[in-house]
Scaffold this active site. Structure first.
Site, PDB file in Angstrom:
ATOM      1  N   GLY A 183       0.731  -1.210  -0.130  1.00 38.72           N
ATOM      2  CA  GLY A 183       0.123   0.025  -0.209  1.00 38.72           C
ATOM      3  C   GLY A 183       0.682   1.409   0.014  1.00 38.72           C
ATOM      4  N   SER A 184       0.254   2.327   0.386  1.00 43.99           N
ATOM      5  CA  SER A 184       0.940   3.422   0.452  1.00 43.99           C
ATOM      6  C   SER A 184       2.023   3.977   1.149  1.00 43.99           C
ATOM      7  CB  SER A 184      -0.299   4.710   0.967  1.00 43.99           C
ATOM      8  OG  SER A 184       0.311   6.063   0.926  1.00 43.99           O
ATOM      9  N   THR A 185       3.028   4.860   0.662  1.00 40.66           N
ATOM     10  CA  THR A 185       4.090   4.977   1.341  1.00 40.66           C
ATOM     11  C   THR A 185       3.890   5.712   2.640  1.00 40.66           C
ATOM     12  OG1 THR A 185       4.418   7.023  -0.071  1.00 40.66           O
ATOM     13  CG2 THR A 185       5.667   5.014  -0.580  1.00 40.66           C
TER      14      THR A 185
END
Lengths: 128, 380
Positions: A61-63
């Site tokens: 998923g997102s950083t």
């Protein structure tokens, strides 16, 4: 039982394991205020990772996930340590900026959930 | 990974806790990707700037790091923020959002990062030379730097780019190694592309290439505007960090037996259909990636629509634009993807950028209409 891994963030801690066999996206799956797993379809929904040795295969998923891990640390509900099968950068960065001991290259299927585990980052071993 | 004595000392904390963490981040990433050592870099582009994207979590992190008074070691620019830093009140950005966004900017500039707030630093004065090593984030800027400028960078994340900025180095892996800069997948086209088709082609190539390096045969000429759109599309459709075009990009190197794929006009039309899920746009938007001065001139000259047009660009370019029709708004420092547009009552937008359409639908849950600039400028 002793298992050798690779140390990403050093530290020596002892605690209870919480094992997820599914990868984790900290952004969206974990509530940064409470440390609870809020991912709707996750088998551990409702469990808290706070002060546990949190074991999962890898991050996804997102950083922004790195910053969610940091918030857990600021809110004092971060895991005691993180163990991954194969680390990727989001979790590694999150653990580093939050001073959470972390190891990878460990076969997580060998780790039961809810048991006491000794995490030795210096020697790169975990003891059950 | 090999570390010099000085790098070891930084890791041990002799330049403070934050630089030790930054070094540990670089070492960790280097280990994950089997880098042999760290190499010096000339500049960084740092992502994770908008309050919409990083939230309170990111704000806390950046403020904590800036409190320790660390400073960047190389020229460092930043991605767009969540609002126009000067005109945010006029657009209706909520005050509490603005306050936190301004705190993020302050934390970053206090560490020596330039308040550039653009995804096209190469149009605002930061133009890395061919062969130079840099550590850039922002997927469309990365692909432009590698492909069009021949600079060398991996697709950095926010914290890794910031760490590289503080230490002045990056782990030597991926696109920093000449032997990795080889195209493995070859796309063939046998017709001339319109401006809009460059963006469609980019997205299509991105979806198929994923994170391989594609080479495109059959493009006879392309300007920076078209290459910018192609690159942005490919980075959004897949994970492309570099593309090659014979006689156009400075590097052209193909694997022995590349996978060969033909691209038809129908393939491109399918991308347009896929990324269109709305009907009546509330606004028409341009500038994903940020518009060049010439692109804005063309938009202002050719527009006949009465619909509201939002144009996104860098501050340097915004300052150069003098006469603006009443239905046009020019924003700097931000973009449609990282702005909280849901809070501004926008439900559907019209765009000529595949990157914009992709993120609008996935991130903001808004609807988008993807079509060429001419159609947007003549919309009724």
């Amino acid at each position: 039982m002793q298992i050798k891994g690779k140390c990403i963030v050093p530290g020596n801690v002892k605690g209870e394991t919480l094992v997820s066999l599914e990868p984790i996206s900290f952004l969206g799956d974990i509530d940064p205020k409470t440390g609870k797993i809020i991912a709707k379809r996750h088998s551990l929904n409702g469990s808290s990772i706070a002060k546990k040795i949190f074991v999962f295969p890898y991050g996804k998923g997102s950083t922004v996930g790195s910053y969610i891990i940091y918030q857990l640390y600021k809110n004092d509900v971060a895991p005691l340590a993180i163990i991954n099968q194969n680390a990727e950068t989001i979790i590694a960065v999150g653990a580093i900026i939050s001073d959470i001991p972390m190891m990878d290259k460990i076969d997580i299927k060998k780790i039961p959930s809810g048991v006491q585990l000794e995490f030795n980052g210096e020697k790169e071993i975990i003891k059950l | 990974m090999y570390l010099t004595k000085e790098e070891e000392k930084i890791l041990d904390g002799n330049q403070g806790e934050i630089k030790a963490k930054a070094m540990r981040i670089l070492v960790s990433i280097g280990d994950i990707f089997n880098a042999d050592r760290l190499i010096p870099i000339e500049s960084t582009q740092i992502s994770g700037i908008s309050y919409k994207t990083i939230g309170d979590a990111g704000l806390e992190f950046l403020e904590d790091w800036s409190k320790s008074k660390v400073n960047v070691a190389v020229e460092s620019w930043m991605n767009p923020a969540g609002m126009d830093l000067e005109d945010w009140e006029k657009i209706g950005i909520p005050k509490d959002f603005a306050e936190k966004q301004l705190r993020i900017i302050k934390a970053l500039t206090s560490m020596g990062i330039k308040e550039s707030c653009t995804c096209t630093p190469y149009l605002a004065g930061l133009v890395p030379k061919k062969g130079s090593h840099i550590a850039w984030s922002e997927s469309s800027a990365v692909v432009f730097a590698n492909s069009v400028l021949g600079a060398m960078t991996n697709r950095e994340g926010g914290p890794s780019a910031l760490s590289s900025a503080l230490i002045g180095k990056t782990p030597n892996y991926g696109f920093h190694l000449k032997e990795n800069r080889i195209a493995q997948i070859q796309f063939e086209i046998n017709y001339n592309l319109s401006d809009f088709e460059f963006s469609l082609l980019g997205y299509h190539i991105g979806e198929i290439s994923k994170n391989k390096i594609p080479i495109i045969k059959g493009i006879k000429k392309a300007n920076w505007s078209q290459l910018k759109a192609l690159g942005a599309g490919s980075a959004a459709g897949g994970g492309v960090a570099m593309f090659m075009i014979p006689n156009i990009t400075p590097e052209v190197k193909i694997a022995e037996k590349p996978e060969i794929i033909n691209v038809s006009r129908q393939d491109l039309e399918q991308i347009q259909d896929k990324l269109t899920n709305g009907e009546n746009p509330d606004i028409i938007t341009f500038g994903c990636p940020h518009c060049s001065y010439e692109e804005i001139q063309e938009i202002l000259k050719k527009s006949t629509t009465e619909k509201e047009i939002w144009v996104f660009t860098s501050r340097e370019i915004k300052r150069k634009i003098k006469k603006i029709p009443s239905n046009v708004k020019i924003f700097s420092d931000t973009c449609i993807v990282v702005m909280p547009i849901e809070k501004l009552g926008i439900k559907c937008l019209g765009t000529d950028s595949t990157k914009c359409a992709h993120y609008t639908q996935n991130l903001s849950q808004l609807k988008s209409i993807l079509t060429c600039r001419e159609d947007l400028l003549n919309a009724d």
